[in-house]
Design a protein around this motif. Structure first.
Motif, PDB file in Angstrom:
ATOM      1  N   ARG A  96      77.332  52.761  11.698  1.00  0.00           N
ATOM      2  CA  ARG A  96      76.454  51.462  11.765  1.00  0.00           C
ATOM      3  C   ARG A  96      77.232  50.072  11.434  1.00  0.00           C
ATOM      4  N   PRO A  97      77.192  49.233  12.157  1.00  0.00           N
ATOM      5  CA  PRO A  97      78.283  47.992  12.019  1.00  0.00           C
ATOM      6  C   PRO A  97      77.740  47.141  10.767  1.00  0.00           C
ATOM      7  N   TRP A  98      76.656  47.159  10.388  1.00  0.00           N
ATOM      8  CA  TRP A  98      76.141  46.530   9.216  1.00  0.00           C
ATOM      9  C   TRP A  98      76.027  47.189   7.913  1.00  0.00           C
ATOM     10  N   GLY A  99      76.510  48.504   7.777  1.00  0.00           N
ATOM     11  CA  GLY A  99      76.872  49.205   6.793  1.00  0.00           C
ATOM     12  C   GLY A  99      78.098  49.193   6.180  1.00  0.00           C
ATOM     13  N   PRO A 100      78.534  49.810   5.031  1.00  0.00           N
ATOM     14  CA  PRO A 100      79.758  49.763   4.578  1.00  0.00           C
ATOM     15  C   PRO A 100      80.732  50.664   5.524  1.00  0.00           C
ATOM     16  N   PRO A 101      81.870  50.363   5.259  1.00  0.00           N
ATOM     17  CA  PRO A 101      83.006  51.287   6.112  1.00  0.00           C
ATOM     18  C   PRO A 101      82.729  52.841   5.911  1.00  0.00           C
ATOM     19  N   ALA A 102      82.576  53.337   6.909  1.00  0.00           N
ATOM     20  CA  ALA A 102      82.302  54.637   6.975  1.00  0.00           C
ATOM     21  C   ALA A 102      83.602  55.556   6.332  1.00  0.00           C
ATOM     22  N   PRO A 124      61.648  33.819  12.325  1.00  0.00           N
ATOM     23  CA  PRO A 124      62.041  33.904  13.538  1.00  0.00           C
ATOM     24  C   PRO A 124      63.609  34.535  13.394  1.00  0.00           C
ATOM     25  N   ALA A 125      64.347  33.871  12.361  1.00  0.00           N
ATOM     26  CA  ALA A 125      65.744  34.377  12.456  1.00  0.00           C
ATOM     27  C   ALA A 125      65.746  35.798  11.662  1.00  0.00           C
ATOM     28  N   GLY A 126      64.955  36.170  10.790  1.00  0.00           N
ATOM     29  CA  GLY A 126      64.774  37.780  10.442  1.00  0.00           C
ATOM     30  C   GLY A 126      64.406  38.560  11.588  1.00  0.00           C
ATOM     31  N   LEU A 127      63.589  38.101  12.497  1.00  0.00           N
ATOM     32  CA  LEU A 127      63.218  38.977  13.751  1.00  0.00           C
ATOM     33  C   LEU A 127      64.516  39.178  14.607  1.00  0.00           C
ATOM     34  N   GLU A 128      65.199  38.097  14.610  1.00  0.00           N
ATOM     35  CA  GLU A 128      66.294  38.349  15.377  1.00  0.00           C
ATOM     36  C   GLU A 128      67.217  39.187  15.063  1.00  0.00           C
ATOM     37  N   PHE A 129      67.446  39.228  13.754  1.00  0.00           N
ATOM     38  CA  PHE A 129      68.633  40.012  12.848  1.00  0.00           C
ATOM     39  C   PHE A 129      68.172  41.434  12.953  1.00  0.00           C
ATOM     40  N   TYR A 130      66.726  41.708  12.723  1.00  0.00           N
ATOM     41  CA  TYR A 130      66.383  43.046  12.652  1.00  0.00           C
ATOM     42  C   TYR A 130      66.105  43.897  13.917  1.00  0.00           C
ATOM     43  N   TYR A 131      66.045  42.880  15.143  1.00  0.00           N
ATOM     44  CA  TYR A 131      65.840  43.498  16.562  1.00  0.00           C
ATOM     45  C   TYR A 131      67.286  43.667  17.233  1.00  0.00           C
ATOM     46  N   ARG A 132      68.330  42.915  16.513  1.00  0.00           N
ATOM     47  CA  ARG A 132      69.584  43.036  17.097  1.00  0.00           C
ATOM     48  C   ARG A 132      70.245  44.408  17.366  1.00  0.00           C
ATOM     49  N   ASP A 133      70.742  44.683  18.239  1.00  0.00           N
ATOM     50  CA  ASP A 133      71.217  46.247  18.563  1.00  0.00           C
ATOM     51  C   ASP A 133      70.502  47.414  18.562  1.00  0.00           C
ATOM     52  N   PHE A 134      68.853  46.904  18.842  1.00  0.00           N
ATOM     53  CA  PHE A 134      68.073  48.039  19.054  1.00  0.00           C
ATOM     54  C   PHE A 134      67.718  48.230  20.348  1.00  0.00           C
ATOM     55  N   TYR A 135      67.232  46.952  21.101  1.00  0.00           N
ATOM     56  CA  TYR A 135      66.785  47.337  22.369  1.00  0.00           C
ATOM     57  C   TYR A 135      67.984  46.928  23.266  1.00  0.00           C
ATOM     58  N   ASP A 136      68.872  46.367  22.794  1.00  0.00           N
ATOM     59  CA  ASP A 136      70.277  46.071  23.580  1.00  0.00           C
ATOM     60  C   ASP A 136      71.515  46.222  22.642  1.00  0.00           C
ATOM     61  N   GLY A 137      72.449  45.853  23.239  1.00  0.00           N
ATOM     62  CA  GLY A 137      73.827  45.916  22.384  1.00  0.00           C
ATOM     63  C   GLY A 137      73.958  47.341  22.204  1.00  0.00           C
ATOM     64  N   ARG A 138      74.216  47.675  20.874  1.00  0.00           N
ATOM     65  CA  ARG A 138      74.582  49.117  20.572  1.00  0.00           C
ATOM     66  C   ARG A 138      73.597  49.995  20.748  1.00  0.00           C
TER      67      ARG A 138
END
Length: 627
Positions: A570-576, A354-368
């Motif tokens: 992308r905020p989960w990636g290295p600095p651009a 469940p924690a993994g689902l929350e992490f990978y869903y985050r910023d896909f349908y909402d947020g970013r």
């Protein structure tokens, strides 16, 4: 160099000429379909209904008189509108043409999923809609970009009661003089990509210049039509608009268009200025810091232990179908889909916690990613209608629960098919609450469906699960919940990706419906039929071709491009870095021809799917047996 054959020259010019001619005629037709408010002197407004309950939001420099306000209120009340965008009579030429390209007034109100469009100068809104949308009724005047964004939002709260009207007594307040950054900001406010539109405009101008120089009279005719298009569409006797800059805009159109495109292209890559931009930058920084902290612990903790047997039938052995990284967002991690050799069920193994689902869903349908997801869902009107119409031969339901409703797009569209049906929605995310505020669902339930099974037992005549089961951790438990919630004789309608699709094998990891890491289960149709029978359902109809989603090849190109060059911001990636930005830009540019070819292939594939009833998805309608 040998010049091209005359036939090709004429053909190219004829296509350009025909496209420009059709666009000119369409703009004129759409303009004349926009209602015009009556000119009512302020001294004779005694018979006009009171303006109680209405608010007029205006741009800075726009000063509507009382007669215009009252005439707009009367028109809106007469037509049953709750949002009315007012077009000034002296609306600038290119702004008017741009609006007419985006909006067909004859269909605008009936398009429940259509985006809100306007001129950006004055919007009449009921206080009730403003309250539901969370917009303050008072406050300072707005910039046009702010009003454009507000109109887009307000239509979501008045899906079938938003309109346009020309107000002869309303003026823009001054000459049009948009800078590149201002135009880019206005385009973004309407959900339009300024960079892509500027590139398209520059490409079109280059094509026109080429045909004018190389293709003789045909090319000159095409260039001339483009030059005169503003006057042909907006000028002439009887035109309801009187753009103050019509003569100048027509005379200098090629030069003005080139300058506007270059300025917009230059501004497209820069972050917008102002307080909103600062707030957005702060949000991005906070989001990136949160992701860095979370990723420091690694992603292995997001996966459960691999199971040795099939979660559908309990047997084995299992074979690996695909192994892919996150091609949707480019988040770290690698995921495996395995297939049961006994029943053909495909499932994620090991599956996400469940924690993994929350992490990978985050910023896909909402947020970013919320705005982009909303735009995609808003363009699926034909699919929503097809789903709703599947039930037409079987009943006239009074109550319908859409499970996995998201922001309620299906329910909003389905009201056009079932206007007397009460639509409720259920979802894990906050979007279901927003759907309730918009009026797209009557009641929004937030949480897991099985948790509501006893509370909602026997209350619904229809339960729908459209592209929902594949996201769940235990699809059989979800079917149990549906059986509990339905009244005897009620209908369950389901749509799912088809893991037996030929395209799944042809495209391999680049097949979009694998949709990793979000899709947990992909269920063959035979397995679903058997599971429904075990729960006391009789399958009434099954559709494969009509459920096909025409995105196989386009999705493969998009996933491949993301794999080669993920979004550098992308905020989960290295600095651009400049290198990462250059690579992403180069990959996107190189992918443009591939996207064009993919669109053609998807069109052909959709035709074939409809004729052979074999697409990448299927729908099933079942009735709960009366015992």
């Amino acid at each position: 160099m040998t010049p091209p054959p005359l036939s090709r020259v004429r053909w190219t010019s004829a296509v350009v000429l025909a496209a420009l001619g059709a666009g000119t005629v369409r703009a004129g037709r759409r303009l004349r379909a926009i209602p015009v408010l009556p000119v009512t002197p302020a001294a004779t407004t005694a018979g006009v209904p009171r303006a109680a309950g209405w608010r007029l939001l205006t741009a800075r420099g726009v000063e509507p008189d009382a007669a215009t306000f009252l005439a707009a209120c009367a028109h809106a009340e007469r037509e049953g509108l709750r949002v009315l965008d007012l077009l000034p009579a002296d609306l600038a030429t290119e702004r008017a043409l741009g609006l007419l390209r985006l909006v067909d007034p004859a269909r605008y109100r009936q398009d429940r999923l259509g985006e809100g469009r306007g001129a950006g100068f004055a919007v009449l809104v009921t206080e009730e809609v403003l309250a539901r949308a969370g917009v303050a009724a008072g406050g300072p005047r707005h910039a046009p970009a702010e009003l454009l964004a507000l109109t887009r939002r307000l239509k979501e709260y008045a899906a079938d009661s938003t309109g346009l009207a020309i107000a002869p007594g309303l003026s823009c307040g001054g000459p049009e003089g948009l800078s590149g950054p201002a135009r880019a900001t206005e385009l973004r406010a309407q959900g339009l990509p300024p960079g892509a539109l500027a590139a398209a405009q520059l490409g079109g101008l280059a094509l026109l210049a080429g045909v004018a120089v190389r293709q003789g009279r045909w090319g000159a005719a095409a260039a001339g039509l483009y030059w005169l298009q503003p006057y042909l569409a907006l000028g002439g006797p009887g035109s309801p608009l009187r753009p103050a800059d019509l003569a100048r805009a027509t005379a200098a159109r090629p030069v003005r268009s080139l300058g506007a495109a270059l300025r917009t292209a230059a501004a497209a890559g820069r972050a917008p200025a102002g307080g909103d931009a600062s707030a957005e930058a702060a949000q991005d920084a906070a989001r990136a810091a949160a992701y860095r902290e979370e990723l420091a612990a690694g992603t292995e903790r997001f996966l459960e232990t691999r199971r040795p047997d099939c979660p559908w039938c309990g047997s084995g052995p299992l074979t690996v179908r695909v192994r892919v990284p996150d091609l949707l967002q480019g988040k770290p991690g690698r995921f495996t889909l395995e297939q049961c050799e006994a029943c053909g069920h495909v499932f994620q193994n090991p599956r996400l916690t469940p924690a993994g689902l929350e992490f990978y869903y985050r910023d896909f349908y909402d947020g970013r990613g919320g705005e982009g997801a909303g735009t995609v869902f808003g363009r699926l009107g034909a699919a929503y209608r097809g789903r709703a119409e599947m039930l037409l031969p079987y009943g006239d339901p009074a109550s319908w629960l859409d499970v996995g409703t998201g922001h309620g797009h299906f329910c909003n569209a389905a009201r056009a098919v079932w206007p007397r049906t009460r639509f409720d929605g259920l979802d894990m995310g906050d979007g279901v609450r927003e759907a309730e505020r918009r009026g797209w669902v009557e009641t929004g339930y937030q949480g897991q469906f099985p948790e509501f099974a006893s509370k909602l037992a026997g209350q619904y005549e229809v339960v729908s699960m459209y592209h929902y089961l594949e996201h769940t951790r235990d699809p059989l438990a979800e079917l149990d919940a549906a059986a509990a919630v339905l009244a005897p004789g009620g209908y369950l309608t389901i749509e799912l990706p088809d893991p037996e699709s030929r395209m799944a094998r042809l495209l391999g990891p680049a097949w979009l419906p694998w949709f990793q890491p979000q899709h947990q289960h992909l269920v063959p149709a035979a397995n679903l039929r058997e599971a429904l029978a075990d729960r006391g359902f009789t399958v009434l109809a099954e559709e494969h071709g009509p459920a096909h989603q025409g995105n196989d090849f386009f999705g493969a190109v998009a996933l491949t491009a993301t794999r080669l060059a993920p979004d550098p911001d992308r905020p989960w990636g290295p600095p651009a870095t400049p290198g990462a930005r250059a690579l992403a830009g180069a990959v996107r540019l190189a992918a443009l021809p591939a996207f064009a070819g993919a669109a053609v292939l998807d069109t052909l594939r959709t035709v074939a799917a409809r004729r052979t009833d074999g697409g990448n998805a299927y729908r099933m309608l079942a009735r709960k047996d009366v015992r």
